[in-house]
Design an enzyme around this catalytic site. Structure first.
Site, PDB file in Angstrom:
ATOM      1  N   HIS A   1      46.465  26.736  49.201  1.00 54.96           N
ATOM      2  CA  HIS A   1      47.307  26.452  48.036  1.00 54.96           C
ATOM      3  C   HIS A   1      47.941  25.070  48.119  1.00 54.96           C
ATOM      4  O   HIS A   1      48.795  24.727  47.303  1.00 54.96           O
ATOM      5  CB  HIS A   1      48.391  27.526  47.882  1.00 54.96           C
ATOM      6  CG  HIS A   1      47.868  28.806  47.322  1.00 54.96           C
ATOM      7  ND1 HIS A   1      48.662  29.918  47.098  1.00 54.96           N
ATOM      8  CD2 HIS A   1      46.612  29.166  46.925  1.00 54.96           C
ATOM      9  CE1 HIS A   1      47.910  30.904  46.609  1.00 54.96           C
ATOM     10  NE2 HIS A   1      46.674  30.462  46.493  1.00 54.96           N
TER      11      HIS A   1
ATOM     12  N   HIS B   1      37.690  34.826  46.350  1.00 53.22           N
ATOM     13  CA  HIS B   1      37.620  35.999  45.486  1.00 53.22           C
ATOM     14  C   HIS B   1      36.293  36.735  45.641  1.00 53.22           C
ATOM     15  O   HIS B   1      36.224  37.932  45.363  1.00 53.22           O
ATOM     16  CB  HIS B   1      37.852  35.598  44.032  1.00 53.22           C
ATOM     17  CG  HIS B   1      39.297  35.358  43.703  1.00 53.22           C
ATOM     18  ND1 HIS B   1      39.889  35.781  42.531  1.00 53.22           N
ATOM     19  CD2 HIS B   1      40.286  34.760  44.406  1.00 53.22           C
ATOM     20  CE1 HIS B   1      41.164  35.448  42.526  1.00 53.22           C
ATOM     21  NE2 HIS B   1      41.426  34.816  43.656  1.00 53.22           N
TER      22      HIS B   1
ATOM     23  N   ARG C   1      38.499  28.723  45.677  1.00 58.18           N
ATOM     24  CA  ARG C   1      39.040  30.018  45.241  1.00 58.18           C
ATOM     25  C   ARG C   1      37.927  31.004  44.888  1.00 58.18           C
ATOM     26  O   ARG C   1      38.058  32.217  45.139  1.00 58.18           O
ATOM     27  CB  ARG C   1      39.948  29.796  44.034  1.00 58.18           C
ATOM     28  CG  ARG C   1      40.740  31.030  43.593  1.00 58.18           C
ATOM     29  CD  ARG C   1      41.929  30.627  42.748  1.00 58.18           C
ATOM     30  NE  ARG C   1      42.677  31.784  42.297  1.00 58.18           N
ATOM     31  CZ  ARG C   1      42.636  32.261  41.046  1.00 58.18           C
ATOM     32  NH1 ARG C   1      41.866  31.657  40.148  1.00 58.18           N
ATOM     33  NH2 ARG C   1      43.342  33.310  40.712  1.00 58.18           N
TER      34      ARG C   1
ATOM     35  N   ASN D   1      40.770  37.716  38.055  1.00 56.94           N
ATOM     36  CA  ASN D   1      39.760  36.706  37.722  1.00 56.94           C
ATOM     37  C   ASN D   1      39.787  36.249  36.273  1.00 56.94           C
ATOM     38  O   ASN D   1      39.442  35.107  35.965  1.00 56.94           O
ATOM     39  CB  ASN D   1      38.362  37.252  38.027  1.00 56.94           C
ATOM     40  CG  ASN D   1      38.146  37.535  39.500  1.00 56.94           C
ATOM     41  OD1 ASN D   1      38.770  36.921  40.357  1.00 56.94           O
ATOM     42  ND2 ASN D   1      37.256  38.479  39.791  1.00 56.94           N
TER      43      ASN D   1
END
Length: 323
Positions: free
Chosen positions: A195, A68, A64, A96
Site C-alpha cells: 500500500h 486477489h 493487487r 473486486n
C-alpha cells in the site's frame, strides 16, 4: 522373518519417498520457461513498463490483481475469467467490483507472449511476473519469480467474497486470514507494505475519516474529507493515494505514515495501533532494506499458495475465458 519384515518396511518407505519426490518435482521453479519461452521476461517487462509509463497507478493495480488471485483458492488466474451466460467469475465479488483493474494490460501481455511462444505460458504466471516487474519499475526490490503454475478451469464468486480481507478488518482477523494461507504475521505486515503505492476509493475509507479520531491524524482526515463526502452513495469512487507522500514510489513511507497515524484504511492503521505488530511496523519505518527483504520473502511465499501444476488446470489461450 525379521529380514523379510525389514525389507517390506524398507520397500514401503522407498515408495513413499518416490511419491514425495515426484510431487516435489511438480512444484514451481524459477527457470520453468528457460527453454520453452526464453524471451518471456523481456516480453512481459516491456508491456508492463509501457503500461506504467502511461499510468503510474497501473503498477499497483497489477500487484493487487496478483494478491486477489492468490487469496481465492490459490494463485491460479481465476480472477481473470469473465462472466458468461453459463459461467460466473470473480470480477463481480464485492472486493473486486469497480475496484480491481489492469485486465487490459494482462491481455496485452498474453497477446505479446503468444506471438513468441504460443500455448506455453499460463495467465497465472503472467500475473506473478507482472506484479514483480511492477514493483521493480516503481523503485522496489527485485526477485526471481517461481513459475510453473497452470490456469484454473473454475472460479468462485463466493470464495472471492469471503477470502479477501476487507479494508474494515481488525488486526486479529488480518492475522488469522493470512495465517490460514500459510503466511506469518510478519508476512502480513510486509505484504501490507504494498500500500506504499496505489489508490483507494472513498467507499473504502469513508468510515475511517469521519468516525475514527483517536488514531487518525486530523490534517489527513480533513484533506480526505474534501474529496470523500460523508453521505454514502456520493463520491464513492473518488480516489485518494494510500501513501500521500510518494504514491507512485515503492518505498517504506507507508510504515512511516502508520507511525504518524496517517494510514488511510482502517485495516492499515490496525498494524500500528498498540497491538502485536507495532514493533514490526516501527522496524520497517526505520529500515527500508529490512522491509524490502521481508516483502520479497513474503511475495514468494504468497506465490506458492495452492498452485495448479503438472496436468492440473490448463494453459489458457485467452486469459479471460476457458479454452
Amino acid at each position: 522373518m525379521a529380514s523379510i519384515s525389514f525389507s517390506f518396511k524398507g520397500a514401503i518407505t522407498l515408495a513413499i519417498l518416490i511419491v514425495f519426490l515426484g510431487s516435489s518435482s511438480a512444484q514451481l521453479c524459477t527457470n520453468f520457461y528457460s527453454k520453452s519461452c526464453p524471451n518471456l521476461f523481456t516480453t512481459v517487462k516491456s508491456v508492463v513498463n509501457s503500461a506504467i509509463q502511461n499510468e503510474a497507478r497501473m503498477g499497483a493495480s497489477l500487484l493487487r490483481l496478483f494478491f486477489h488471485d492468490c487469496f481465492v483458492n490459490g494463485c491460479d488466474g481465476s480472477i481473470l475469467l469473465d462472466d458468461t451466460s453459463s459461467f460466473t467469475g470473480e470480477k463481480r465479488a464485492l472486493p473486486n467490483l469497480n475496484s480491481v483493474r489492469g485486465f487490459n494490460v494482462v491481455d496485452n501481455i498474453k497477446s505479446a507472449i503468444e506471438k513468441v511462444c504460443p500455448g506455453v505460458v499460463s495467465c497465472a504466471d503472467i500475473l506473478a511476473i507482472a506484479s514483480r516487474d511492477s514493483v521493480v519499475i516503481l523503485g522496489g526490490p527485485n526477485w526471481n519469480v517461481k513459475l510453473g503454475r497452470r490456469d484454473a478451469r473454475r472460479a468462485s464468486l463466493t470464495a472471492a467474497n469471503n477470502s479477501i480481507p476487507p479494508p474494515t478488518s481488525n488486526l486479529n482477523s488480518l492475522i488469522s486470514r493470512f495465517n490460514s494461507l500459510g503466511l506469518s504475521t510478519k508476512d502480513m505486515v510486509a505484504l501490507s507494505g504494498s500500500h506504499t503505492i496505489g489508490q483507494a476509493r472513498c467507499t473504502s475509507f469513508r468510515a475511517r475519516i469521519y468516525n475514527e479520531t483517536n488514531n487518525l491524524d486530523s490534517s489527513l482526515a480533513q484533506t480526505r474529507r474534501g474529496n470523500c463526502p460523508r453521505v454514502a452513495g456520493v463520491g464513492d469512487n473518488n480516489l485518494a493515494p494510500l501513501d500521500l507522500q510518494t504514491p507512485t514510489a515503492f518505498d517504506n513511507n507507508y510504515f512511516r505514515n502508520l507511525v504518524n497515524r496517517r494510514g488511510l484504511l482502517h485495516s492499515d492503521q490496525q498494524l500500528f495501533n498498540g497491538g502485536s505488530t507495532d514493533s514490526i511496523v516501527r522496524t520497517y519505518s526505520n529500515n527500508a532494506n529490512t522491509f524490502k527483504s521481508d516483502f520479497v520473502a513474503a511475495m514468494i511465499k504468497m506465490g506458492d499458495i495452492r498452485p495448479l501444476t503438472g496436468s492440473n488446470g490448463e494453459i489458457r489461450k485467452n486469459c479471460r475465458r476457458l479454452n
